[in-house]
Design an enzyme around this catalytic site. Structure first.
Site, mmCIF file in Angstrom:
data_model
loop_
_atom_site.group_PDB
_atom_site.id
_atom_site.type_symbol
_atom_site.label_atom_id
_atom_site.label_comp_id
_atom_site.label_asym_id
_atom_site.label_seq_id
_atom_site.Cartn_x
_atom_site.Cartn_y
_atom_site.Cartn_z
ATOM 1 N N CYS A 265 63.605 67.849 37.617
ATOM 2 C CA CYS A 265 62.750 68.816 38.312
ATOM 3 C C CYS A 265 61.442 68.196 38.803
ATOM 4 C CB CYS A 265 62.441 69.994 37.383
ATOM 5 S SG CYS A 265 63.910 70.942 36.959
HETATM 6 N N1 NAD Z 1 67.549 71.583 34.025
HETATM 7 C C1 NAD Z 1 66.391 72.188 34.220
HETATM 8 O O1 NAD Z 1 65.462 72.058 33.417
HETATM 9 C C2 NAD Z 1 66.181 73.054 35.424
HETATM 10 C C3 NAD Z 1 65.164 74.001 35.381
HETATM 11 C C4 NAD Z 1 64.983 74.840 36.457
HETATM 12 C C5 NAD Z 1 65.787 74.671 37.577
HETATM 13 N N2 NAD Z 1 66.760 73.718 37.613
HETATM 14 C C6 NAD Z 1 67.577 73.621 38.811
HETATM 15 O O2 NAD Z 1 68.825 74.237 38.534
HETATM 16 C C7 NAD Z 1 69.869 73.582 39.249
HETATM 17 C C8 NAD Z 1 70.937 73.099 38.278
HETATM 18 O O3 NAD Z 1 70.363 72.122 37.432
HETATM 19 P P1 NAD Z 1 70.985 71.737 36.013
HETATM 20 O O4 NAD Z 1 69.911 71.016 35.302
HETATM 21 O O5 NAD Z 1 71.628 72.901 35.380
HETATM 22 O O6 NAD Z 1 72.108 70.703 36.453
HETATM 23 P P2 NAD Z 1 73.236 70.102 35.471
HETATM 24 O O7 NAD Z 1 73.586 68.783 36.047
HETATM 25 O O8 NAD Z 1 72.820 70.193 34.061
HETATM 26 O O9 NAD Z 1 74.455 71.090 35.658
HETATM 27 C C9 NAD Z 1 75.035 71.314 36.876
HETATM 28 C C10 NAD Z 1 76.514 71.535 36.693
HETATM 29 O O10 NAD Z 1 77.045 71.810 37.977
HETATM 30 C C11 NAD Z 1 78.296 71.158 38.097
HETATM 31 N N3 NAD Z 1 78.569 70.978 39.507
HETATM 32 C C12 NAD Z 1 78.095 70.049 40.359
HETATM 33 N N4 NAD Z 1 78.573 70.236 41.589
HETATM 34 C C13 NAD Z 1 79.365 71.326 41.516
HETATM 35 C C14 NAD Z 1 80.145 72.008 42.466
HETATM 36 N N5 NAD Z 1 80.172 71.619 43.738
HETATM 37 N N6 NAD Z 1 80.858 73.066 42.052
HETATM 38 C C15 NAD Z 1 80.821 73.466 40.758
HETATM 39 N N7 NAD Z 1 80.105 72.851 39.813
HETATM 40 C C16 NAD Z 1 79.375 71.791 40.202
HETATM 41 C C17 NAD Z 1 78.139 69.883 37.316
HETATM 42 O O11 NAD Z 1 79.401 69.376 36.883
HETATM 43 C C18 NAD Z 1 77.257 70.328 36.146
HETATM 44 O O12 NAD Z 1 78.024 70.708 35.022
HETATM 45 C C19 NAD Z 1 69.184 72.475 40.055
HETATM 46 O O13 NAD Z 1 68.850 72.958 41.311
HETATM 47 C C20 NAD Z 1 67.928 72.216 39.259
HETATM 48 O O14 NAD Z 1 66.904 71.662 40.052
HETATM 49 C C21 NAD Z 1 66.992 72.917 36.546
#
Ligand code: NAD
Length: 413
Positions: A265
């Protein structure tokens, strides 16, 4: 019961955002289908092993056993859902610009199966206009003829993995939709799982606010990192200065120095903002400077550590303590420890690492705390690092955390 009347939620992406959301929705009485394109992730979750620290295996196993939660690679399952949330990664590409390829492919995969009157919400972080200009056109071009009306909203997730106080439920949630019906449906959804949904006037406000929040952190961390270097050359303890300034009851908020910024992030989202600025004919100079300053920190920390090693040692052995991007998590994505390791290696050092929450880092394995080294760098206050074992052996330690008090051989960043 048709999809729009069901209390079934489909969540695309079962990672740090999607899985906690799934558990929160199960707790609120939703039937949840987690969808992920990673077969190994789906197999792991199905077996009851949580891939994220904030969800315990037991919590996951209870949700699976109750039938309230299931996980699948089958995107067609979204046809049963009245609400679909998209929680896939939005990283940077090689040019350090927004890479929406995963978001696009996720939306393309679900679009043909979205039922009439389903609410589609993007929780992924992205620049203003992503819902309206990227997601909606894809859905409109691929949806089935039966899906006459689809509702859309943006509600960027704010979860802070490892945070023991603020979680998915008690953190206020911004909700901005494309029209009043979508807005009321999205607010009703978040009212069911979150204590404080906050209604904003458009998806663009919600998207921009999310970028502002994380950019605020980036620039303040950069300010403190720059200030730390100044304090160091003048022999002033930066932490005491920050503590002193923090006694002001208004107008000041403490940030702490460190090896840099990491995770998916803080180092990433502000570059969505700088890119968005360029698309609109502006240069976000202040944010770009902050990004530059933070990226100088690994080199600065490396130089400080190497300066603690006797000049006669040609190939210093450096132990990095803590390689996750922040305390309490085993997540090494974008960790500034990578740039630190690279810098140390370019200077001829032999580098090893230890982190109680990380078993493999970029294909390398940890050593234990008995590893003979010339200097150790404590990068984060990771639980489980028994620093006293190094202090007892007289190892020089560069403490980037200000967490080691009154022990000999410790130098503060
Ligand atoms: N992790 C954090 O602290 C956090 C906090 C706020 C916002 N975000 C935002 O949330 C979003 C997700 O982040 P995250 O940390 O959960 O990511 P992550 O990598 O932990 O999880 C994402 C999941 O999505 C899956 N994925 C990827 N492409 C895909 C597709 N085309 N179809 C289906 N599944 C798919 C991956 O296999 C993975 O399991 C991002 O935009 C991130 O910036 C993250």
């Amino acid at each position: 019961m048709n999809a729009q009347n069901s209390r079934t939620l489909a969540i695309i992406g079962q990672g740090y955002v999607g899985l906690p959301l799934a558990m929160a929705a199960c707790d609120a009485g939703w039937s949840v289908i987690g969808i992920d394109n990673s077969e190994s992730k789906v197999a792991q979750i199905s077996s009851g092993a949580s891939p994220v620290e904030d969800i315990s295996d037991i919590q996951l196993q209870i949700a699976l056993a109750s039938g309230a939660y299931r996980v699948s690679t089958d995107f067609s399952a979204v046809a049963q859902a009245s609400v679909i949330t998209v929680c896939v990664p939005t990283p940077l590409d090689k040019k350090r610009e927004p890479d929406l390829s995963l978001l696009r492919s996720a939306v393309k995969a679900v679009a043909p199966f979205i039922a009439h009157e389903t609410l589609v919400i993007s929780e992924s972080t992205s620049y203003p206009g992503t819902l309206r200009d990227v997601i909606i056109p894809i859905v409109d071009s691929l949806k089935s003829n039966d899906a006459l009306t689809i509702y859309f909203a943006s509600a960027p997730e704010r979860v802070n993995p490892g945070d023991l106080i603020w979680n998915q439920k008690n953190t206020p949630r911004l909700v901005g939709a494309i029209d009043p019906i979508s807005q009321s449906k999205a607010l009703a959804f978040y009212q069911s799982i979150c204590d404080v949904p906050v209604s904003v006037s458009s998806p663009e406000i919600a998207e921009a606010a999310k970028l502002l929040e994380n950019t605020f952190r980036l620039v303040n961390i950069a300010l403190i990192n720059e200030f730390t270097k100044l304090c160091s050359v003048t022999g002033i303890n930066v932490h005491e200065v920050i503590d002193s300034a923090s006694t002001k009851p208004y107008g000041f908020m403490p940030f702490r120095p460190g090896v840099g910024v990491g995770g998916h992030c803080i180092p990433v989202d502000p570059l969505y903002l700088t890119w968005w600025a360029r698309q609109n004919g502006h240069t976000a100079k202040f944010i770009e400077a902050a990004d530059f300053i933070n990226h100088e920190m690994p080199k600065y920390v490396g130089e400080r550590a190497l300066s603690m090693v006797a000049a006669s040692i040609n190939k210093p052995k450096v132990l990095i303590l803590g390689v996750a991007y922040k305390p309490g998590v085993g997540d090494v994505r974008e960790t500034p420890a990578s740039e630190l390791r690279e810098y140390l290696e370019t200077q001829g050092a032999e580098v090893a690492w230890f982190d109680p929450l990380v078993t493999n880092w970029g294909g390398t394995e940890p050593v234990d705390l008995q590893w003979e080294c010339d200097v150790a760098i404590l990068t984060i206050e990771q639980p489980g690092i028994r620093i006293e074992l190094l202090v007892e052996r007289g190892v020089q330690i560069l403490d980037c955390t200000n967490s080691i008090k009154n022990l000999t051989g410790v130098t503060l960043l």
